[in-house]
Scaffold this motif. Structure first.
Motif, PDB file in Angstrom:
ATOM      1  N   UNK A 373     -16.496  37.998  75.223  1.00 56.65           N
ATOM      2  CA  UNK A 373     -15.440  38.754  74.547  1.00 56.65           C
ATOM      3  C   UNK A 373     -14.398  37.824  73.951  1.00 56.65           C
ATOM      4  N   UNK A 374     -14.152  38.015  72.659  1.00 57.39           N
ATOM      5  CA  UNK A 374     -13.028  37.396  71.968  1.00 57.39           C
ATOM      6  C   UNK A 374     -12.231  38.530  71.338  1.00 57.39           C
ATOM      7  N   UNK A 375     -10.969  38.615  71.659  1.00 63.15           N
ATOM      8  CA  UNK A 375     -10.128  39.684  71.119  1.00 63.15           C
ATOM      9  C   UNK A 375     -10.117  39.577  69.596  1.00 63.15           C
ATOM     10  N   UNK A 376     -10.684  40.576  68.874  1.00 58.67           N
ATOM     11  CA  UNK A 376     -10.757  40.460  67.419  1.00 58.67           C
ATOM     12  C   UNK A 376      -9.394  40.475  66.744  1.00 58.67           C
ATOM     13  N   UNK A 377      -8.386  40.986  67.442  1.00 58.07           N
ATOM     14  CA  UNK A 377      -7.040  41.048  66.876  1.00 58.07           C
ATOM     15  C   UNK A 377      -6.253  39.767  67.159  1.00 58.07           C
ATOM     16  N   UNK A 378      -6.772  38.948  68.080  1.00 64.21           N
ATOM     17  CA  UNK A 378      -6.124  37.684  68.429  1.00 64.21           C
ATOM     18  C   UNK A 378      -7.207  36.606  68.591  1.00 64.21           C
ATOM     19  N   UNK A 379      -7.855  36.229  67.507  1.00 68.75           N
ATOM     20  CA  UNK A 379      -9.014  35.324  67.576  1.00 68.75           C
ATOM     21  C   UNK A 379      -8.678  33.942  68.117  1.00 68.75           C
ATOM     22  N   UNK A 380      -7.414  33.582  68.148  1.00 69.54           N
ATOM     23  CA  UNK A 380      -7.041  32.276  68.683  1.00 69.54           C
ATOM     24  C   UNK A 380      -7.080  32.249  70.211  1.00 69.54           C
ATOM     25  N   UNK A 381      -7.097  33.433  70.851  1.00 69.76           N
ATOM     26  CA  UNK A 381      -7.167  33.484  72.313  1.00 69.76           C
ATOM     27  C   UNK A 381      -8.491  32.922  72.804  1.00 69.76           C
ATOM     28  N   UNK A 382      -8.498  32.374  74.022  1.00 67.49           N
ATOM     29  CA  UNK A 382      -9.727  31.838  74.602  1.00 67.49           C
ATOM     30  C   UNK A 382     -10.730  32.951  74.874  1.00 67.49           C
ATOM     31  N   UNK A 383     -12.036  32.683  74.687  1.00 62.00           N
ATOM     32  CA  UNK A 383     -13.057  33.681  75.036  1.00 62.00           C
ATOM     33  C   UNK A 383     -13.023  33.985  76.531  1.00 62.00           C
ATOM     34  N   UNK A 384     -13.313  35.226  76.882  1.00 58.13           N
ATOM     35  CA  UNK A 384     -13.297  35.655  78.275  1.00 58.13           C
ATOM     36  C   UNK A 384     -14.478  36.598  78.521  1.00 58.13           C
ATOM     37  N   UNK A 385     -14.488  37.209  79.697  1.00 48.99           N
ATOM     38  CA  UNK A 385     -15.644  38.000  80.103  1.00 48.99           C
ATOM     39  C   UNK A 385     -15.294  39.485  80.290  1.00 48.99           C
ATOM     40  N   UNK A 386     -16.164  40.342  79.783  1.00 42.62           N
ATOM     41  CA  UNK A 386     -16.227  41.747  80.177  1.00 42.62           C
ATOM     42  C   UNK A 386     -17.344  41.846  81.207  1.00 42.62           C
ATOM     43  N   UNK A 387     -17.067  42.434  82.360  1.00 40.96           N
ATOM     44  CA  UNK A 387     -18.084  42.534  83.399  1.00 40.96           C
ATOM     45  C   UNK A 387     -19.213  43.455  82.949  1.00 40.96           C
ATOM     46  N   UNK A 388     -20.455  43.016  83.207  1.00 42.72           N
ATOM     47  CA  UNK A 388     -21.615  43.839  82.916  1.00 42.72           C
ATOM     48  C   UNK A 388     -22.780  43.404  83.807  1.00 42.72           C
ATOM     49  N   UNK A 389     -23.747  44.277  83.950  1.00 38.34           N
ATOM     50  CA  UNK A 389     -24.968  43.977  84.687  1.00 38.34           C
ATOM     51  C   UNK A 389     -26.125  43.826  83.712  1.00 38.34           C
ATOM     52  N   UNK A 390     -27.122  43.070  84.113  1.00 41.68           N
ATOM     53  CA  UNK A 390     -28.358  42.998  83.345  1.00 41.68           C
ATOM     54  C   UNK A 390     -29.417  43.941  83.903  1.00 41.68           C
ATOM     55  N   UNK A 391     -29.325  44.220  85.201  1.00 44.79           N
ATOM     56  CA  UNK A 391     -30.262  45.116  85.863  1.00 44.79           C
ATOM     57  C   UNK A 391     -29.496  45.961  86.878  1.00 44.79           C
ATOM     58  N   UNK A 392     -30.145  46.986  87.403  1.00 43.72           N
ATOM     59  CA  UNK A 392     -29.524  47.759  88.466  1.00 43.72           C
ATOM     60  C   UNK A 392     -29.416  46.894  89.720  1.00 43.72           C
ATOM     61  N   UNK A 393     -28.466  47.178  90.592  1.00 42.34           N
ATOM     62  CA  UNK A 393     -28.343  46.397  91.834  1.00 42.34           C
ATOM     63  C   UNK A 393     -29.632  46.358  92.639  1.00 42.34           C
ATOM     64  N   UNK A 394     -30.376  47.454  92.661  1.00 37.86           N
ATOM     65  CA  UNK A 394     -31.649  47.473  93.391  1.00 37.86           C
ATOM     66  C   UNK A 394     -32.616  46.449  92.804  1.00 37.86           C
ATOM     67  N   UNK A 395     -32.705  46.404  91.453  1.00 41.80           N
ATOM     68  CA  UNK A 395     -33.614  45.459  90.805  1.00 41.80           C
ATOM     69  C   UNK A 395     -33.167  44.018  91.038  1.00 41.80           C
ATOM     70  N   UNK A 396     -31.850  43.784  91.020  1.00 46.05           N
ATOM     71  CA  UNK A 396     -31.339  42.431  91.267  1.00 46.05           C
ATOM     72  C   UNK A 396     -31.676  41.990  92.688  1.00 46.05           C
ATOM     73  N   UNK A 397     -31.496  42.883  93.655  1.00 45.24           N
ATOM     74  CA  UNK A 397     -31.807  42.556  95.049  1.00 45.24           C
ATOM     75  C   UNK A 397     -33.284  42.256  95.212  1.00 45.24           C
ATOM     76  N   UNK A 398     -34.134  43.060  94.584  1.00 51.33           N
ATOM     77  CA  UNK A 398     -35.576  42.824  94.687  1.00 51.33           C
ATOM     78  C   UNK A 398     -35.953  41.472  94.103  1.00 51.33           C
ATOM     79  N   UNK A 399     -35.388  41.154  92.927  1.00 44.73           N
ATOM     80  CA  UNK A 399     -35.727  39.886  92.286  1.00 44.73           C
ATOM     81  C   UNK A 399     -35.198  38.689  93.080  1.00 44.73           C
ATOM     82  N   UNK A 400     -34.009  38.858  93.690  1.00 47.68           N
ATOM     83  CA  UNK A 400     -33.418  37.766  94.461  1.00 47.68           C
ATOM     84  C   UNK A 400     -34.001  37.653  95.862  1.00 47.68           C
TER      85      UNK A 400
END
Length: 825
Positions: A373-400
């Protein structure tokens, strides 16, 4: 010094109460002042969680010199679109008619006598900011000058625009409206359209910006039981892909629960951060229903998170629910929601997580990868993170290779720790007005989720909110009449649109609309369905009957206002035109909500007489609206979902709807059709998967188009010549497929044209000497990239150019204008 908005109940209007602008509320007092001063009216429409509304206020409405210009030359009116959807609809119709694009804030200038609009726009910067966009002071000065020196031209423009709006506001759902049969074909068309525009890679329908469009999901959840096995599997893929993608992405608040309003990208990662009650209600219902029908424990978990969000963040002491949480805090969009890697890591380690656990949590929420995430209204700000998952917690647990229950406990503890840290930040403001319709939607969703998930807390929230909603004060409306020299004053009560706690109790604002009565009725019926005692069930049914009687006052005929969004006749005669729409968009229309409430009561009542009355009401409503529904069923998708329920609950009515006689009109063409005036539009349908495309400098946007070509016809491909054939024989005089921009400049379109197939066959080509050309038949899909390519001038619009041919003749070339708003960012 406060202006006239200081007495408002709307948090949005109160935000502007200390502007140096002499704001007034929409109403006769403001209109009379403009007429007495002989100046135009400036109307600014927005809502409390609107980012660009905040920006325009900071730049212009808080600026003394700009305010002085506004006060000197105009009477200025502020409108909360959520309190006055009728005014919002009117001003948006004017803006779309004049500019071809819309958005908020809406900035509209009205001629004071008739209140006809003559100049429209959206956000205007105070200083030069975007190429081709005038500053707000330039607009103000130009209009003030034209009003003084070119009054006749201004009034002519107002008459022209007013006529355009009235033509869009044609009478709908009345005995005189066109009728059409509603059948299995209507339902099948919606299913096929949704499966065609479904994003198979990322889920959802259409391209960025991506809205949840829950009305589509609700329809597919019901339609899966009315289709063959192959189509049902396709629907389930679309549902799972979409519900998974939204709940795993940043659109979903993984810490506090609930969903943000929409995603700015195709993969649901970066949201527009405002959180609306109507979104929470619709998403709760969808995920709760899907958890049962698609057998998903993850969807049940998502639904429980929405309930927690409603309970923790939107519940009021009044027991009603607030409207929304703002997108920004400290003048930064999403600032309270986003994370740096160092802050999240430090927070977890300081809370007792070991290094391995910390890394697992960071990886799970995407913090181990690159910032997203880069704030489009303040592009000079440092990039940061929006939290998200790639898989469901069950799938992550199974894979790990970790225990799923232990992993779920770890994540729950991590969410709690991170949420405490997040809560210590400056929080977004809350729009504390309680809107009847949105509360009704929430009551309905909570009651249904309580049954589906067996959650007592949900039924308690819903029941308390329903009791509070029914006990809210009404709007008192006084009228005076004179007869025989005596004046009689009459006071009538009407249910209010919204309420807000002013410190002296809940104060009502505005008269209610159809959607308010219909959504409240549906919520009460959901509580009746969930009731565990006969007494509670009877009470809720009776309350729902009374609310439905109120909803049925909105008839939508020539003597009434909009059946979807309006209020009973006489509410506001100042609106010279009202848009008559069944459109189901971010929320279902009031018309379709009423249909479903009628069907809910039909299901729940034990009275044969009442069932007969309800069946007659459903038949009447669907018959009156049948022409509109049949013409573009995907836009009235919640009414088509009601048609599904009619087929199941009241088969006799379904047969009557199938037998409606359509008005005399030419059928959709096939190769056997002979008609002198046949055009390309008769044999080719063009469907866009989005209604709006936002274009910023250096940031191309993408959209998806679908073309459906009638049997027996084909269209000439974009590159019609066979590879290696450099002759022009057969090409001159034919128009290849093209996507183009017209009515302005500053935007360029690039389409990924499919190759097509060769026509005619080799044998026919040898016999006839016809050249072999590449053509398209049946259905095709076009991916179109749009980008800025210079100064934005005029109102750029998109069109599709094509030429349709049969084996015997070619029709004249066609140009189809697309109903897509191109919005300059």
């Amino acid at each position: 010094m406060a202006n006239a908005l200081i007495n408002s109940t709307s948090p949005y209007l109160l935000q502007h109460a200390h502007n140096p602008v002499h704001w007034m509320e929409w109403g006769q007092e403001a209109f009379a002042l403009a007429r007495s001063r002989d100046v135009p009216i400036f109307v600014s429409v927005g809502y409390s969680t609107c980012y660009w509304c905040h920006v325009m206020e900071r730049e212009s409405f808080e600026h003394d010199a700009t305010a002085q210009l506004m006060n000197q030359h105009f009477v200025c009116i502020k409108v909360d679109r959520e309190e006055r959807p009728d005014v919002d609809d009117f001003t948006m119709a004017a803006t779309l008619s004049m500019t071809g694009r819309g958005g908020w804030p809406t900035s509209v200038f009205l001629e004071p006598k008739s209140l006809a609009p003559f100049y429209c726009g959206t956000y205007y910067p105070r200083e030069p900011r975007f190429a081709g966009v005038p500053t707000f002071t330039q607009v103000l000065s130009g209009i003030a000058h034209a009003w003084k020196t070119q009054r006749n031209d201004v009034l002519a423009q107002a008459r022209q625009l007013a006529q355009a709006i009235k033509e869009q506001s044609t009478e709908f759902a009345s005995p005189a409206s066109p009728k059409a049969p509603l059948s299995n074909d209507t339902i099948a068309q919606c299913v096929q359209t949704l499966l065609a525009i479904f994003d198979k890679q990322h889920g959802g329908f259409g391209q960025a910006p991506k809205f949840p469009q829950v009305v589509f999901i609700d329809f597919l959840l019901d339609a899966r039981d009315f289709v063959d096995d192959t189509t049902k599997r396709a629907i389930d893929v679309a549902l799972r892909t979409t519900l998974d993608a939204m709940s795993l992405g940043g659109l979903h608040d993984h810490l506090g629960g609930g969903f943000h309003r929409y995603s700015v990208d195709t993969h649901w990662t970066v949201p527009h951060f405002e959180k609306m009650l109507y979104d929470q209600a619709q998403m709760l219902r969808a995920y709760a229903v899907a958890s049962q029908r698609l057998q998903s424990s993850w969807y049940a978990e998502v639904a429980q998170g929405i309930i927690e969000h409603i309970s923790q963040d939107l519940s009021q002491p009044s027991m009603l629910f607030s409207s929304a949480l703002d997108a920004e805090s400290e003048a930064r969009e999403g600032k309270s929601y986003v994370w740096t890697l160092s802050e999240a890591r430090e927070c977890l380690l300081a809370s007792g997580f070991d290094e391995q656990q910390t890394q697992l949590v960071l990886t799970t929420y995407g913090l181990a990868g690159q910032p997203n995430f880069v704030d489009p209204h303040h592009p000079a700000d440092d990039p940061i993170w929006v939290l998200r998952l790639q898989e469901t917690p069950q799938a992550i647990a199974d894979r790990a290779g970790v225990d799923a229950q232990a992993f779920a406990s770890l994540l729950a503890r991590a969410r709690s720790v991170l949420l405490v840290r997040r809560a210590a930040r400056v929080q977004p403001s809350t729009d504390t007005k309680a809107i009847a319709c949105w509360n009704g939607l929430a009551i309905d969703a909570l009651a249904r989720a309580a049954v589906a998930l067996d959650l007592r807390v949900a039924i308690e929230l819903a029941s308390d909110a329903a009791d509070a909603l029914l006990s809210m004060p009404a709007i008192e409306h006084a009228t005076e009449s004179t007869q025989g020299g005596a004046t009689t004053r009459t006071t009538t009560s009407r249910r209010a649109r919204s309420w807000r706690d002013t410190g002296q109790g809940m104060r009502p604002s505005g008269q209610g609309y159809l959607e308010d009565a219909a959504a409240t009725a549906q919520g009460l019926l959901a509580l009746a369905r969930a009731a565990t005692s006969t007494t509670a069930r009877r009470m809720r049914l009776q309350q729902a009957r009374e609310m439905l009687l109120e909803a049925m006052q909105f008839k939508g005929d020539a003597h009434d206002t909009n059946p979807a969004d309006g209020s009973p006749d006489g509410d506001d005669a100042s609106l010279f035109a009202r848009r008559m729409s069944l459109h189901d968009g971010a929320m279902p229309s009031g018309f379709s909500l009423r249909l479903h409430a009628l069907l809910d009561l039909f299901e729940l009542t034990d009275s044969a007489d009442e069932k007969a009355q309800l069946a007659a009401a459903v038949r009447e409503q669907l018959t009156l609206a049948s022409g509109t529904i049949a013409e573009r069923p995907i836009l009235a998708i919640n009414s088509v979902r009601a048609l599904l329920r009619v087929k199941l609950l009241i088969p006799a009515v379904a047969k009557e709807l199938e037998a409606i006689e359509p008005p005399p009109r030419a059928p959709r063409a096939s190769a056997g059709t002979t008609r002198a005036a046949l055009t390309g539009e008769d044999v080719v349908e063009v469907l866009a998967a989005t209604e709006q495309v936002v274009l910023a400098e250096g940031q191309p946007a993408e959209l998806l188009l679908h073309l459906a070509i009638a049997p027996g016809y084909h269209i000439v491909a974009a590159n019609p010549m066979e590879a290696g054939d450099d002759t022009r024989a057969g090409i001159d005089g034919l128009s290849p497929l093209r996507v183009d921009v017209f009515n302005g400049s500053g935007v360029e379109a690039f389409a990924d044209y499919p190759q097509g197939h060769l026509w005619p066959s080799e044998a026919i080509a040898r016999e006839t000497g016809l050249p072999r050309l590449r053509v398209h038949a049946g259905r095709i899909e076009l991916r179109v990239a749009l980008e800025r390519n210079g100064p934005w001038q005029g109102s750029p619009l998109l069109c599709v150019k094509f030429q349709a041919c049969s084996d015997r003749e070619c029709l004249a070339p066609s140009v189809v204008e697309l109903d897509i708003a191109l919005v300059r960012a």
